[in-house]
Design a protein around this motif. Structure first.
Motif, mmCIF file in Angstrom:
data_model
loop_
_atom_site.group_PDB
_atom_site.id
_atom_site.type_symbol
_atom_site.label_atom_id
_atom_site.label_comp_id
_atom_site.label_asym_id
_atom_site.label_seq_id
_atom_site.Cartn_x
_atom_site.Cartn_y
_atom_site.Cartn_z
ATOM 1 N N ALA A 38 45.744 51.063 5.519
ATOM 2 C CA ALA A 38 45.015 51.528 6.700
ATOM 3 C C ALA A 38 44.353 50.351 7.419
ATOM 4 O O ALA A 38 44.421 50.248 8.647
ATOM 5 C CB ALA A 38 43.982 52.577 6.296
ATOM 6 N N ILE A 75 43.478 57.779 10.878
ATOM 7 C CA ILE A 75 42.439 56.991 10.204
ATOM 8 C C ILE A 75 41.059 57.437 10.671
ATOM 9 O O ILE A 75 40.156 57.662 9.865
ATOM 10 C CB ILE A 75 42.645 55.480 10.474
ATOM 11 N N ALA A 105 38.963 53.168 7.630
ATOM 12 C CA ALA A 105 40.117 52.708 6.837
ATOM 13 C C ALA A 105 39.684 52.304 5.436
ATOM 14 O O ALA A 105 40.435 52.490 4.475
ATOM 15 C CB ALA A 105 40.802 51.538 7.543
ATOM 16 N N ALA A 144 39.904 55.229 3.287
ATOM 17 C CA ALA A 144 41.189 55.937 3.249
ATOM 18 C C ALA A 144 41.796 55.871 1.853
ATOM 19 O O ALA A 144 41.445 54.998 1.039
ATOM 20 C CB ALA A 144 42.149 55.333 4.261
#
Length: 161
Positions: free
Chosen positions: A76, A128, A67, A70
């Motif tokens: 995320a 994710i 995450a 991301a």
């Protein structure tokens, strides 16, 4: 050096395991319940939950790391925290309902929410980190089996008061 996400995830898994264990007294009441033939031996539950919660901790740390990279890292990471937080709450509720309150019928209702939280984890983590989502699959399989056991115990022993 161990990262903070790994420490938090491992600490969360240990806490869930400890609280779950403390809320699961295997006493006379439980021993006297009629159980289905596929009921695993009591000694198997501790090791099974240790492996499952270890995989969930690994999933949480992997998802957090993914995450961070991301496109919308804040969103995320928030999703990861919410998904695992909801699952932890659902995880914590089942044992007291079944063992402390001696209400397998109520636990059977609650296990639906636990199962749904695991489906949400797999679906929510997949974009994710597919790896993190796959690490949840044994947990989902075990809870699916546990839900069947819960249903069988309710069917064999109802009514509960």
């Amino acid at each position: 050096m161990i990262s903070t996400p790994v420490l938090v995830a491992a600490g969360g898994a240990v806490l869930l395991g400890l609280v779950g264990g403390l809320m699961t007294p295997i006493g006379t009441w439980y021993a006297n319940l009629r159980k289905p033939r596929l009921q695993p031996p009591n000694w198997l539950f501790g090791p099974a939950w240790t492996v499952i919660l270890g995989l969930a901790a690994w999933s949480a740390a992997a998802a957090w790391d993914a995450a961070t990279n991301a496109a919308d890292a804040d969103a995320a990471r928030t999703s990861v925290v919410i998904l695992f937080g909801v699952n932890a709450l659902c995880h914590l509720l089942w044992s007291p309902l079944f063992f402390k309150l001696r209400r397998p019928d109520w636990a059977l209702i609650e296990v639906v929410f636990l199962w749904a939280s695991l489906v949400a984890l797999v679906v929510g983590l997949w974009p994710i980190s597919p790896f993190a989502a796959k690490l949840i699959l044994p947990y989902l399989a075990w809870v699916s089996f546990a839900a069947w056991l819960n249903w069988a115990i309710v069917r064999l022993n109802a009514p509960f008061a």
